[in-house]
Design an enzyme around this catalytic site. Structure first.
Site, PDB file in Angstrom:
ATOM      1  N   GLU A   1      -3.989   3.253   6.906  1.00  0.00           N
ATOM      2  CA  GLU A   1      -3.853   3.137   5.449  1.00  0.00           C
ATOM      3  C   GLU A   1      -4.461   4.379   4.788  1.00  0.00           C
ATOM      4  OE1 GLU A   1      -4.939  -0.699   3.734  1.00  0.00           O
ATOM      5  OE2 GLU A   1      -5.720   0.323   1.961  1.00  0.00           O
TER       6      GLU A   1
ATOM      7  N   ARG B   1       0.814  -1.231   0.000  1.00  0.00           N
ATOM      8  CA  ARG B   1       0.000   0.000   0.000  1.00  0.00           C
ATOM      9  C   ARG B   1       0.845   1.277   0.000  1.00  0.00           C
ATOM     10  NH1 ARG B   1      -2.641  -3.498  -1.049  1.00  0.00           N
ATOM     11  NH2 ARG B   1      -4.605  -4.229  -0.187  1.00  0.00           N
TER      12      ARG B   1
ATOM     13  N   SER C   1     -10.314  -0.086   3.989  1.00  0.00           N
ATOM     14  CA  SER C   1      -9.574  -0.473   5.204  1.00  0.00           C
ATOM     15  C   SER C   1      -8.921   0.754   5.825  1.00  0.00           C
ATOM     16  CB  SER C   1      -8.491  -1.497   4.868  1.00  0.00           C
ATOM     17  OG  SER C   1      -9.104  -2.683   4.449  1.00  0.00           O
TER      18      SER C   1
END
Ligand SMILES: Cc1cc2nc3c(=O)[nH]c(=O)nc-3n(C[C@H](O)[C@H](O)[C@H](O)COP(=O)(O)OP(=O)(O)OC[C@H]3O[C@@H](n4cnc5c(N)ncnc54)[C@H](O)[C@@H]3O)c2cc1C
Length: 301
Positions: free
Chosen positions: A296, A178, A226
């Site tokens: 995130e 990510r 998320s």
């Protein structure tokens, strides 16, 4: 050095408008993100092509701005944004396919790029199935599923670094979980290199991915996907479940009952509500498992 705020002057507004930019003053940011949270930005500027992007960059020195994709991985502050939120549009949404390569503008929805790959019987982008957002957002954040990332099929990325235009080859891009090292660039286009789908199984992989998503995520309520990255060897969702926080509310925000790593806006949630839950989760997970969760989502102030 602190970036000083400077008002976008009337001449620049006129020039940008004449080049096709849409300039909105005091725009509500909750309209521009999947969380549906956020106060007003001084300016929200839609830039339709490279000529107007360059004009904007030439004249914006000293002014704070933030490049947004489609806002599916961000949390805007209730206080809004003192500066300009920039959204690429128009020409930056174009997609073309040549052999095994797909060229696209950074504002193209990643779902459209996946559809184009399926139409041309190409494989490699299935990990993007069901992920909302633009190509720019996906490449900057190396979006993907648990074990497959979009960075693995990137050939090169077109960017602006300040006023300098560059094509960065994949070899020079660091993609990790990510994350990419493109954070300080404005991504304007991406070239993906795929393979021929000789087994004809891309479509079934895509529908399996979407089915899994529908079963495990509550997609009807506003969210930003998320909230936390999975720590090495752990699932953030499971850790949150094990500290007993699933279903916890703060104002209008709730830790999803279905997926512990999702916070949903049940109606009227503020960024403070979300931040409260984020901090609560971090504290409880640290306390019980001695693990430091990292967000995130990007929190934009
Ligand atoms: C329901 C739901 C499910 C999700 N599931 C997943 C998933 O399975 N996997 C996954 O990886 N993500 C997932 N996400 C998160 C999100 O969809 C992805 O991170 C997506 O790639 C973000 O794209 P975006 O265009 O919305 O980017 P934004 O949220 O607008 O921006 C994200 C970051 O990218 C930067 N950025 C965007 N465009 C540019 C550009 N052109 N140039 C420079 N910087 C840019 C922004 O500055 C920001 O820092 C999910 C989100 C939701 C709401």
């Amino acid at each position: 050095m602190e970036t000083r705020r400077r008002v976008i002057n009337a001449d620049l507004i006129k020039t940008l408008s004449s080049l096709g930019c849409v300039i909105l003053k005091d725009e509500l940011l909750s309209k521009h993100c999947s969380f549906k949270i956020g106060g007003r930005a001084d300016f929200f500027i839609e830039i339709p092509n490279e000529q107007s992007l360059l004009e904007f960059l030439k004249n914006i020195e000293g002014y704070k701005f933030y490049v947004l994709g489609s806002g599916t991985n961000v949390l805007f502050s209730d206080e809004g944004y003192r500066g300009a939120i920039v959204s690429l549009a128009g020409q930056f949404k174009e997609i073309s396919v040549c052999g095994k390569e797909i060229f696209c503008g950074s504002a193209a929805p990643i779902s459209n790029v996946l559809n184009a790959s399926l139409r041309y019987n190409l494989t490699g982008l299935e990990c993007a199935a069901g992920i909302p957002g633009t190509v720019g957002g996906a490449v900057c954040g190396n979006a993907g599923s648990k074990d497959r990332w979009i960075g693995s099929v990137v050939r090169n990325v077109k960017v602006y670094k300040g006023l300098k235009k560059e094509v960065i080859d994949k070899k020079k891009i660091i993609f990790s979980y990510r994350k990419s090292n493109l954070a300080n660039c404005i991504v304007t286009g991406v070239s993906f290199v795929l393979k021929k789908d000789t087994k004809n199984d891309s479509l079934s992989v895509v529908s399996d991915n979407i089915k899994r998503r529908l079963e495990s995520q509550f997609l009807n309520a506003p969210s930003a996907g998320s909230i936390f990255k999975n720590p090495d060897g752990y699932s953030a969702g499971k850790l949150i479940e094990e500290v007993g926080l699933k279903g916890t509310y703060s104002g209008g925000a709730q830790i999803s009952k279905l997926h512990g790593n999702f916070i949903i806006n049940t109606g009227g949630a503020s960024s403070k509500d979300v931040v409260f839950l984020v901090e609560l989760v971090k504290e409880k997970v640290k306390e019980k498992f001695n693990l430091a969760l990292e967000t995130e989502i990007k929190i934009i102030k």
